[in-house]
Design a protein around this motif. Structure first.
Motif, PDB file in Angstrom:
ATOM      1  N   LYS A 113       0.810  -1.212   0.000  1.00  0.00           N
ATOM      2  CA  LYS A 113       0.000   0.000   0.000  1.00  0.00           C
ATOM      3  C   LYS A 113       0.847   1.268   0.000  1.00  0.00           C
ATOM      4  CE  LYS A 113      -3.987  -2.131   0.273  1.00  0.00           C
ATOM      5  NZ  LYS A 113      -5.007  -2.036  -0.792  1.00  0.00           N
ATOM      6  N   PHE A 114       2.179   1.120   0.091  1.00  0.00           N
ATOM      7  CA  PHE A 114       3.043   2.298   0.109  1.00  0.00           C
ATOM      8  C   PHE A 114       3.044   2.980  -1.256  1.00  0.00           C
ATOM      9  CE2 PHE A 114       4.906  -0.421   3.432  1.00  0.00           C
ATOM     10  CZ  PHE A 114       4.929   0.477   4.498  1.00  0.00           C
ATOM     11  N   GLU A 115       3.154   4.298  -1.238  1.00  0.00           N
ATOM     12  CA  GLU A 115       3.152   5.067  -2.479  1.00  0.00           C
ATOM     13  C   GLU A 115       4.521   5.042  -3.148  1.00  0.00           C
ATOM     14  OE1 GLU A 115       1.888   8.987  -1.585  1.00  0.00           O
ATOM     15  OE2 GLU A 115      -0.078   8.392  -0.844  1.00  0.00           O
ATOM     16  N   SER A 116       4.524   4.960  -4.483  1.00  0.00           N
ATOM     17  CA  SER A 116       5.726   5.140  -5.306  1.00  0.00           C
ATOM     18  C   SER A 116       6.887   4.238  -4.917  1.00  0.00           C
ATOM     19  CB  SER A 116       6.190   6.604  -5.251  1.00  0.00           C
ATOM     20  OG  SER A 116       5.172   7.484  -5.635  1.00  0.00           O
ATOM     21  N   LEU A 117       6.608   2.991  -4.544  1.00  0.00           N
ATOM     22  CA  LEU A 117       7.694   2.060  -4.244  1.00  0.00           C
ATOM     23  C   LEU A 117       8.542   1.820  -5.485  1.00  0.00           C
ATOM     24  CD1 LEU A 117       5.920  -0.667  -2.068  1.00  0.00           C
ATOM     25  CD2 LEU A 117       7.851   0.744  -1.358  1.00  0.00           C
ATOM     26  N   CYS A 118       9.864   1.776  -5.294  1.00  0.00           N
ATOM     27  CA  CYS A 118      10.758   1.493  -6.419  1.00  0.00           C
ATOM     28  C   CYS A 118      11.701   0.363  -6.009  1.00  0.00           C
ATOM     29  CB  CYS A 118      11.542   2.732  -6.814  1.00  0.00           C
ATOM     30  SG  CYS A 118      12.685   3.342  -5.546  1.00  0.00           S
ATOM     31  N   LEU A 119      12.497  -0.123  -6.924  1.00  0.00           N
ATOM     32  CA  LEU A 119      13.465  -1.171  -6.617  1.00  0.00           C
ATOM     33  C   LEU A 119      14.751  -0.537  -6.084  1.00  0.00           C
ATOM     34  CD1 LEU A 119      13.127  -3.702  -9.586  1.00  0.00           C
ATOM     35  CD2 LEU A 119      12.343  -3.991  -7.233  1.00  0.00           C
ATOM     36  N   ASN A 148      32.113  19.707  18.871  1.00  0.00           N
ATOM     37  CA  ASN A 148      32.346  18.630  19.827  1.00  0.00           C
ATOM     38  C   ASN A 148      32.538  17.276  19.149  1.00  0.00           C
ATOM     39  OD1 ASN A 148      32.081  20.367  22.054  1.00  0.00           O
ATOM     40  ND2 ASN A 148      29.854  20.179  22.018  1.00  0.00           N
ATOM     41  N   ALA A 149      32.772  17.303  17.832  1.00  0.00           N
ATOM     42  CA  ALA A 149      33.009  16.078  17.051  1.00  0.00           C
ATOM     43  C   ALA A 149      31.800  15.160  17.014  1.00  0.00           C
ATOM     44  CB  ALA A 149      34.234  15.334  17.561  1.00  0.00           C
ATOM     45  N   HIS A 150      30.606  15.730  17.140  1.00  0.00           N
ATOM     46  CA  HIS A 150      29.369  14.964  16.992  1.00  0.00           C
ATOM     47  C   HIS A 150      28.767  15.265  15.619  1.00  0.00           C
ATOM     48  CE1 HIS A 150      29.266  13.483  21.063  1.00  0.00           C
ATOM     49  NE2 HIS A 150      29.394  14.711  21.551  1.00  0.00           N
ATOM     50  N   SER A 151      28.153  14.270  15.010  1.00  0.00           N
ATOM     51  CA  SER A 151      27.483  14.468  13.727  1.00  0.00           C
ATOM     52  C   SER A 151      26.013  14.783  13.961  1.00  0.00           C
ATOM     53  CB  SER A 151      27.610  13.217  12.855  1.00  0.00           C
ATOM     54  OG  SER A 151      28.951  13.003  12.484  1.00  0.00           O
ATOM     55  N   VAL A 152      25.518  15.832  13.334  1.00  0.00           N
ATOM     56  CA  VAL A 152      24.096  16.167  13.418  1.00  0.00           C
ATOM     57  C   VAL A 152      23.535  16.271  12.005  1.00  0.00           C
ATOM     58  CG1 VAL A 152      24.285  17.334  15.635  1.00  0.00           C
ATOM     59  CG2 VAL A 152      24.570  18.646  13.539  1.00  0.00           C
ATOM     60  N   SER A 153      22.267  15.990  11.881  1.00  0.00           N
ATOM     61  CA  SER A 153      21.630  15.967  10.562  1.00  0.00           C
ATOM     62  C   SER A 153      21.499  17.375   9.983  1.00  0.00           C
ATOM     63  CB  SER A 153      20.250  15.323  10.653  1.00  0.00           C
ATOM     64  OG  SER A 153      19.621  15.308   9.389  1.00  0.00           O
ATOM     65  N   LEU A 154      21.835  17.480   8.712  1.00  0.00           N
ATOM     66  CA  LEU A 154      21.719  18.738   7.990  1.00  0.00           C
ATOM     67  C   LEU A 154      20.675  18.633   6.881  1.00  0.00           C
ATOM     68  CD1 LEU A 154      23.114  21.561   7.801  1.00  0.00           C
ATOM     69  CD2 LEU A 154      24.634  20.565   6.099  1.00  0.00           C
ATOM     70  N   PHE A 155      20.534  17.425   6.333  1.00  0.00           N
ATOM     71  CA  PHE A 155      19.606  17.198   5.221  1.00  0.00           C
ATOM     72  C   PHE A 155      19.219  15.727   5.248  1.00  0.00           C
ATOM     73  CE2 PHE A 155      18.554  15.911   0.925  1.00  0.00           C
ATOM     74  CZ  PHE A 155      17.854  16.984   0.392  1.00  0.00           C
ATOM     75  N   SER A 156      17.942  15.443   5.143  1.00  0.00           N
ATOM     76  CA  SER A 156      17.483  14.057   5.127  1.00  0.00           C
ATOM     77  C   SER A 156      16.247  13.964   4.246  1.00  0.00           C
ATOM     78  CB  SER A 156      17.159  13.578   6.553  1.00  0.00           C
ATOM     79  OG  SER A 156      16.813  12.214   6.541  1.00  0.00           O
ATOM     80  N   LYS A 157      16.307  13.096   3.244  1.00  0.00           N
ATOM     81  CA  LYS A 157      15.170  12.998   2.322  1.00  0.00           C
ATOM     82  C   LYS A 157      14.995  11.560   1.855  1.00  0.00           C
ATOM     83  CE  LYS A 157      13.181  15.016  -1.897  1.00  0.00           C
ATOM     84  NZ  LYS A 157      11.949  15.464  -1.235  1.00  0.00           N
ATOM     85  N   ILE A 158      13.759  11.068   1.997  1.00  0.00           N
ATOM     86  CA  ILE A 158      13.380   9.773   1.445  1.00  0.00           C
ATOM     87  C   ILE A 158      12.750  10.018   0.076  1.00  0.00           C
ATOM     88  CG2 ILE A 158      11.901   7.747   1.751  1.00  0.00           C
ATOM     89  CD1 ILE A 158      12.092   8.156   4.742  1.00  0.00           C
ATOM     90  N   HIS A 159      13.220   9.319  -0.945  1.00  0.00           N
ATOM     91  CA  HIS A 159      12.717   9.586  -2.298  1.00  0.00           C
ATOM     92  C   HIS A 159      12.664   8.305  -3.121  1.00  0.00           C
ATOM     93  CE1 HIS A 159      17.017   9.653  -3.654  1.00  0.00           C
ATOM     94  NE2 HIS A 159      17.199  10.165  -2.446  1.00  0.00           N
ATOM     95  N   SER A 160      11.946   8.385  -4.220  1.00  0.00           N
ATOM     96  CA  SER A 160      11.745   7.218  -5.072  1.00  0.00           C
ATOM     97  C   SER A 160      11.856   7.620  -6.534  1.00  0.00           C
ATOM     98  CB  SER A 160      10.363   6.613  -4.804  1.00  0.00           C
ATOM     99  OG  SER A 160      10.005   5.696  -5.823  1.00  0.00           O
ATOM    100  N   SER A 161      12.443   6.736  -7.323  1.00  0.00           N
ATOM    101  CA  SER A 161      12.560   6.986  -8.757  1.00  0.00           C
ATOM    102  C   SER A 161      11.207   6.866  -9.465  1.00  0.00           C
ATOM    103  CB  SER A 161      13.561   6.005  -9.389  1.00  0.00           C
ATOM    104  OG  SER A 161      13.179   4.667  -9.115  1.00  0.00           O
ATOM    105  N   ASN A 162      10.191   6.364  -8.768  1.00  0.00           N
ATOM    106  CA  ASN A 162       8.855   6.236  -9.353  1.00  0.00           C
ATOM    107  C   ASN A 162       7.952   7.424  -9.056  1.00  0.00           C
ATOM    108  OD1 ASN A 162       9.351   3.779 -10.589  1.00  0.00           O
ATOM    109  ND2 ASN A 162       8.614   2.567  -8.867  1.00  0.00           N
ATOM    110  N   GLU A 163       8.459   8.423  -8.338  1.00  0.00           N
ATOM    111  CA  GLU A 163       7.674   9.629  -8.085  1.00  0.00           C
ATOM    112  C   GLU A 163       7.555  10.451  -9.368  1.00  0.00           C
ATOM    113  OE1 GLU A 163       8.404  11.079  -3.594  1.00  0.00           O
ATOM    114  OE2 GLU A 163      10.240  10.820  -4.751  1.00  0.00           O
ATOM    115  N   LYS A 164       6.431  11.135  -9.537  1.00  0.00           N
ATOM    116  CA  LYS A 164       6.184  11.889 -10.762  1.00  0.00           C
ATOM    117  C   LYS A 164       7.187  13.014 -10.968  1.00  0.00           C
ATOM    118  CE  LYS A 164       1.207  10.970 -10.994  1.00  0.00           C
ATOM    119  NZ  LYS A 164      -0.155  11.563 -11.009  1.00  0.00           N
ATOM    120  N   ASN A 165       7.603  13.678  -9.881  1.00  0.00           N
ATOM    121  CA  ASN A 165       8.504  14.822 -10.004  1.00  0.00           C
ATOM    122  C   ASN A 165       9.968  14.433  -9.841  1.00  0.00           C
ATOM    123  OD1 ASN A 165       8.313  14.162  -7.327  1.00  0.00           O
ATOM    124  ND2 ASN A 165       8.155  16.271  -6.591  1.00  0.00           N
ATOM    125  N   PHE A 166      10.269  13.120  -9.828  1.00  0.00           N
ATOM    126  CA  PHE A 166      11.652  12.682  -9.656  1.00  0.00           C
ATOM    127  C   PHE A 166      12.460  12.944 -10.925  1.00  0.00           C
ATOM    128  CE2 PHE A 166      15.007   9.487 -10.000  1.00  0.00           C
ATOM    129  CZ  PHE A 166      15.651   9.632  -8.777  1.00  0.00           C
TER     130      PHE A 166
END
Length: 281
Positions: A113-119, A148-166
């Protein structure tokens, strides 16, 4: 027991203080959503909504709280909250930070049922000789190293090659680079060999950024007027600087040096740092 309770209360207070800081100009419902998600994920150690809701201990039915959080997530991150978060991240980092960009995958083999699943490549089952592909999504993540030598998130995106705007994964990566440059002005980008791409080199050069990209053995380099492969370059040269490193769980002794070369994308000089004579210690 008193100290444990005191530490827990202090930690919860710090989480809620940070959450309120980045959401103070949002509506009451959005502020509550931010606080619930931040506290719930840290308290449960999970990003599953059902696990998060268990830690919120709300009197409402569990399914209703899950639906409330889901509806807010569907709206995306409010612009004010994102800008406020990035402003906080900038204060934690040096003037010229190190930004690491990498791609991974989320596998959903049983999802129907997930949208725009790709391989996508299943990293847990794939081997050096055979790639296993399953249904899922690509994930592009950029983290920055703080003072302090810690990594913090700057950008995070879940995407699919089957999305219309991909358009391409490169465009997603470029968005991560552009966010870092707009925030810091100058950074050093660190990427694995999956980013050994002429378009990536040209993009970073056009933005006048520093970078460290791991080359593949097929990469051809112009050295003294002759094109050679990265593997041939390592075999022909001798390293001058001794280095101890860990690779695939083992300690190795290696020698490295730097060589000025050019790539096929442009005739601008870059420095390669090949490793030579790698031996198990």
């Amino acid at each position: 027991m008193v100290n444990f309770t005191s530490n827990t209360y202090k930690m919860k207070l710090e989480i809620l203080t940070f959450s309120n800081k980045i959401s103070k100009k949002l509506s009451k419902s959005e502020r509550k959503f931010m606080a619930d998600m931040n506290y719930g994920m840290l308290a449960s150690g999970s990003c599953l909504l059902t696990d998060i809701v268990d830690k919120l201990h709300e009197p409402s039915r569990k399914i209703n709280v899950v639906d409330r959080l889901s509806n807010h997530l569907a709206k995306g991150i409010p612009a004010y909250a994102l800008n406020s978060y990035l402003s906080s991240v900038k204060k934690w980092c040096p003037e010229h930070p190190v930004v690491h960009i990498d791609d991974s995958d989320v596998v959903k083999p049983g999802g129907y049922k997930f949208e725009s699943l790709c391989l996508v490549r299943d990293g847990s089952e794939s081997t050096a000789k055979k790639n296993i592909y399953k249904k899922g999504y690509h994930v592009t993540e950029a983290t920055v190293l703080t003072n302090n030598a810690h990594s913090v998130s700057l950008f995070s995106k879940i995407h699919s090659s089957n999305e219309k705007n991909f358009t391409s994964i490169n465009d997603i990566t470029f968005s991560a680079i552009e966010r870092a440059v707009s925030l810091f002005g100058k950074a050093t980008f660190v990427m694995d060999r999956g980013y050994d791409d002429n378009k990536m080199f040209l993009k970073l050069a056009s933005m006048e950024q520093d970078y460290v990209i791991r080359l593949t053995v097929r990469r051809r380099l112009l050295l003294h007027g002759r094109w050679v492969s990265a593997a041939e370059l390592c075999n022909r040269r001798k390293g001058k600087v001794k280095l101890t490193l860990f690779y695939k769980g083992k300690k190795h002794e290696a020698y490295l040096s730097h060589i000025k070369v050019q790539i096929t994308a442009s005739r601008k000089d870059i420095l390669t740092v090949p490793l030579f004579n790698v031996k198990n210690s």
